[in-house]
Design a protein around this motif. Structure first.
Motif, PDB file in Angstrom:
ATOM      1  N   CYS A 140      77.782  66.157  65.735  1.00  0.00           N
ATOM      2  CA  CYS A 140      77.447  67.556  65.491  1.00  0.00           C
ATOM      3  C   CYS A 140      78.710  68.360  65.200  1.00  0.00           C
ATOM      4  CB  CYS A 140      76.717  68.128  66.702  1.00  0.00           C
ATOM      5  SG  CYS A 140      76.337  69.890  66.597  1.00  0.00           S
ATOM      6  N   MET A 157      72.743  71.475  59.361  1.00  0.00           N
ATOM      7  CA  MET A 157      71.754  70.625  60.011  1.00  0.00           C
ATOM      8  C   MET A 157      71.587  69.300  59.273  1.00  0.00           C
ATOM      9  SD  MET A 157      70.804  72.033  62.781  1.00  0.00           S
ATOM     10  CE  MET A 157      72.508  72.599  62.852  1.00  0.00           C
ATOM     11  N   SER A 158      71.595  69.379  57.954  1.00  0.00           N
ATOM     12  CA  SER A 158      71.472  68.157  57.155  1.00  0.00           C
ATOM     13  C   SER A 158      72.685  67.259  57.358  1.00  0.00           C
ATOM     14  CB  SER A 158      71.321  68.520  55.678  1.00  0.00           C
ATOM     15  OG  SER A 158      71.275  67.348  54.881  1.00  0.00           O
ATOM     16  N   SER A 161      72.370  65.628  60.821  1.00  0.00           N
ATOM     17  CA  SER A 161      71.345  64.583  60.835  1.00  0.00           C
ATOM     18  C   SER A 161      71.822  63.320  60.121  1.00  0.00           C
ATOM     19  CB  SER A 161      70.061  65.096  60.187  1.00  0.00           C
ATOM     20  OG  SER A 161      69.500  66.162  60.924  1.00  0.00           O
ATOM     21  N   GLN A 173      64.619  63.123  65.732  1.00  0.00           N
ATOM     22  CA  GLN A 173      63.237  63.579  65.651  1.00  0.00           C
ATOM     23  C   GLN A 173      63.194  65.004  65.108  1.00  0.00           C
ATOM     24  OE1 GLN A 173      61.351  63.071  69.450  1.00  0.00           O
ATOM     25  NE2 GLN A 173      61.801  60.888  69.557  1.00  0.00           N
ATOM     26  N   GLU A 174      62.038  65.388  64.609  1.00  0.00           N
ATOM     27  CA  GLU A 174      61.889  66.712  64.006  1.00  0.00           C
ATOM     28  C   GLU A 174      62.267  67.812  65.007  1.00  0.00           C
ATOM     29  OE1 GLU A 174      58.471  69.449  61.788  1.00  0.00           O
ATOM     30  OE2 GLU A 174      58.008  67.392  62.422  1.00  0.00           O
ATOM     31  N   GLY A 175      63.140  68.685  64.579  1.00  0.00           N
ATOM     32  CA  GLY A 175      63.579  69.802  65.413  1.00  0.00           C
ATOM     33  C   GLY A 175      64.689  69.448  66.390  1.00  0.00           C
ATOM     34  N   GLU A 176      64.998  68.149  66.527  1.00  0.00           N
ATOM     35  CA  GLU A 176      65.996  67.732  67.518  1.00  0.00           C
ATOM     36  C   GLU A 176      67.406  68.150  67.112  1.00  0.00           C
ATOM     37  OE1 GLU A 176      66.879  63.817  70.298  1.00  0.00           O
ATOM     38  OE2 GLU A 176      65.945  63.549  68.337  1.00  0.00           O
ATOM     39  N   GLU A 178      68.309  70.770  65.449  1.00  0.00           N
ATOM     40  CA  GLU A 178      68.474  72.194  65.730  1.00  0.00           C
ATOM     41  C   GLU A 178      68.666  72.452  67.220  1.00  0.00           C
ATOM     42  OE1 GLU A 178      66.238  70.888  63.795  1.00  0.00           O
ATOM     43  OE2 GLU A 178      66.579  71.791  61.822  1.00  0.00           O
ATOM     44  N   ARG A 179      67.888  71.766  68.059  1.00  0.00           N
ATOM     45  CA  ARG A 179      68.003  71.976  69.509  1.00  0.00           C
ATOM     46  C   ARG A 179      69.359  71.505  70.020  1.00  0.00           C
ATOM     47  NH1 ARG A 179      62.605  70.138  69.210  1.00  0.00           N
ATOM     48  NH2 ARG A 179      63.245  68.024  69.770  1.00  0.00           N
ATOM     49  N   ASP A 182      72.116  73.889  68.802  1.00  0.00           N
ATOM     50  CA  ASP A 182      72.102  75.126  69.589  1.00  0.00           C
ATOM     51  C   ASP A 182      72.778  74.913  70.939  1.00  0.00           C
ATOM     52  OD1 ASP A 182      70.813  76.502  67.597  1.00  0.00           O
ATOM     53  OD2 ASP A 182      68.814  76.355  68.497  1.00  0.00           O
TER      54      ASP A 182
END
Length: 273
Positions: A140, A157-158, A161, A173-176, A178-179, A182
Motif C-alpha cells: 500500500c 487503489m488500482s 491492488s 476482495q471487493e472493497g478491501e 479501500e479499507r 484508509d
C-alpha cells in the motif's frame, strides 16, 4: 533521455569510492547457488523468453533515474536477483549466507522527509490487522509513493491492488483495498502528503547512501557482501560484523533515522542462533 541508460560522466563521489574495492572482492569470491531440486530450478526458467530469471554480472553499480537526486540503488550482481525463497541456498566462499535488512526503512525515511517522528515498532503492523497483512500494507505504501498524481491514469487503489496481486498471486476482495488503505493512511497520517508524489526517488537516494556506508564498513573488515536494496548478504560466520556495520552506518546518517537491522535466519541452520 528518460528510459535510456547511460554512464555517468563524472568521477565517483567520496561515498562511491568503495564500489571498485567491493567489486574486486566480489570478483574473487566463490559465490554459488545450489538449487534444492529440479523443480526449483525449473520454476526460475522463463520459457516464454527462454531466459533464466536469476541473471546479471559480477559487478555493482549505482543506477539513478533521470538525475542524480533520484534513486541511486546498487544493481549489477547476479546474486541480487536470487528470489528470497532461494537465498538460503546461496553460498559465499563455501559458507551459507546470512541476511540483515533495515526493517521499515522506506517508511522511516519518509517520516524524516516530512519532518515527523515515526511511531514505534514495525510501520507495516497496522492496529487491527496483525502481522499477517504486513506485506499488503507495505505494498500500500510503496505503490502510493511510486505513483504520479500528475499522470491522468493515476489511481492509487488500482496500483495497490495490482501490487498485492503481484506479490501474493491473489486479488484483494471487493472493497478491501479501500479499507486497508484508509487504515494505513489514518495510522500514518503525517505521510499522506507523499502519496502520488513519486517520493521513492528521494527515499531510494538516502537508502543507497546508507548502504554505501555499510559496504565501506564491511570492506574495512574484509567481508564479502552482496547488497540488496536495504539489506545485505554475507557469509554466515560474519553475521555480527554485518550487524555492527549496519548499526554504525545508521548512526552516521545526518538525520539519525530510527531504523534497526532485523535478521533473516536461513531455515537450514536454526541451531546456530
Amino acid at each position: 533521455m528518460t528510459g535510456q541508460k547511460a554512464p555517468l560522466v563524472r568521477p565517483p563521489t567520496k561515498e562511491e569510492l568503495v564500489l571498485p574495492l567491493v567489486n574486486v572482492r566480489l570478483a574473487k569470491a566463490d559465490i554459488r547457488l545450489s538449487f534444492p531440486d529440479y523443480r526449483s530450478y525449473e520454476r526460475e526458467w522463463d520459457y516464454r523468453h527462454d531466459v533464466f530469471s536469476v541473471s546479471g554480472g559480477h559487478r555493482l553499480y549505482r543506477q539513478f533515474v533521470d538525475d542524480e537526486q533520484s534513486g541511486g540503488r546498487l544493481f549489477g550482481h547476479w546474486g541480487q536477483t536470487v528470489p528470497k525463497r532461494l537465498r538460503r541456498h546461496l553460498t559465499i566462499n563455501g559458507e551459507h549466507v546470512f541476511e540483515y535488512d533495515y526493517q521499515g526503512m522506506q517508511a522511516a525515511l519518509a517520516y524524516d522527509l516530512v519532518g515527523e517522528e515515526a511511531p514505534p515498532g514495525d510501520p507495516y503492523d497496522i492496529p487491527g490487522y496483525g502481522k499477517l497483512r504486513r506485506d499488503d500494507f507495505k505494498a500500500c505504501f510503496t505503490s502510493a509513493i511510486g505513483a504520479d498524481q500528475h499522470n491522468p491514469n493515476h489511481n492509487l487503489m488500482s496500483a495497490f491492488s495490482h501490487a498485492v496481486k503481484k506479490q501474493t498471486g491473489s486479488w484483494l476482495q471487493e472493497g478491501e483495498a479501500e479499507r486497508m488503505a484508509d487504515a494505513f493512511w489514518e495510522y500514518h497520517a503525517p505521510l499522506n502528503e507523499l502519496a502520488g508524489t513519486q517520493a521513492w526517488r528521494q527515499l531510494q537516494l538516502k537508502e543507497s547512501q546508507l548502504m554505501l556506508k555499510v559496504l565501506a564498513h564491511l570492506e574495512e573488515e574484509g567481508v564479502t557482501a552482496i547488497p540488496i536494496h536495504d539489506a545485505a548478504l554475507v557469509p554466515i560466520s560474519q553475521e555480527r560484523i554485518l550487524k555492527r556495520a549496519m548499526m554504525r552506518a545508521r548512526c552516521e546518517l545526518d538525520n539519525h533515522v530510527s531504523v534497526h537491522p532485523a535478521k533473516w535466519m536461513p531455515d537450514a541452520f536454526p541451531h546456530l542462533f
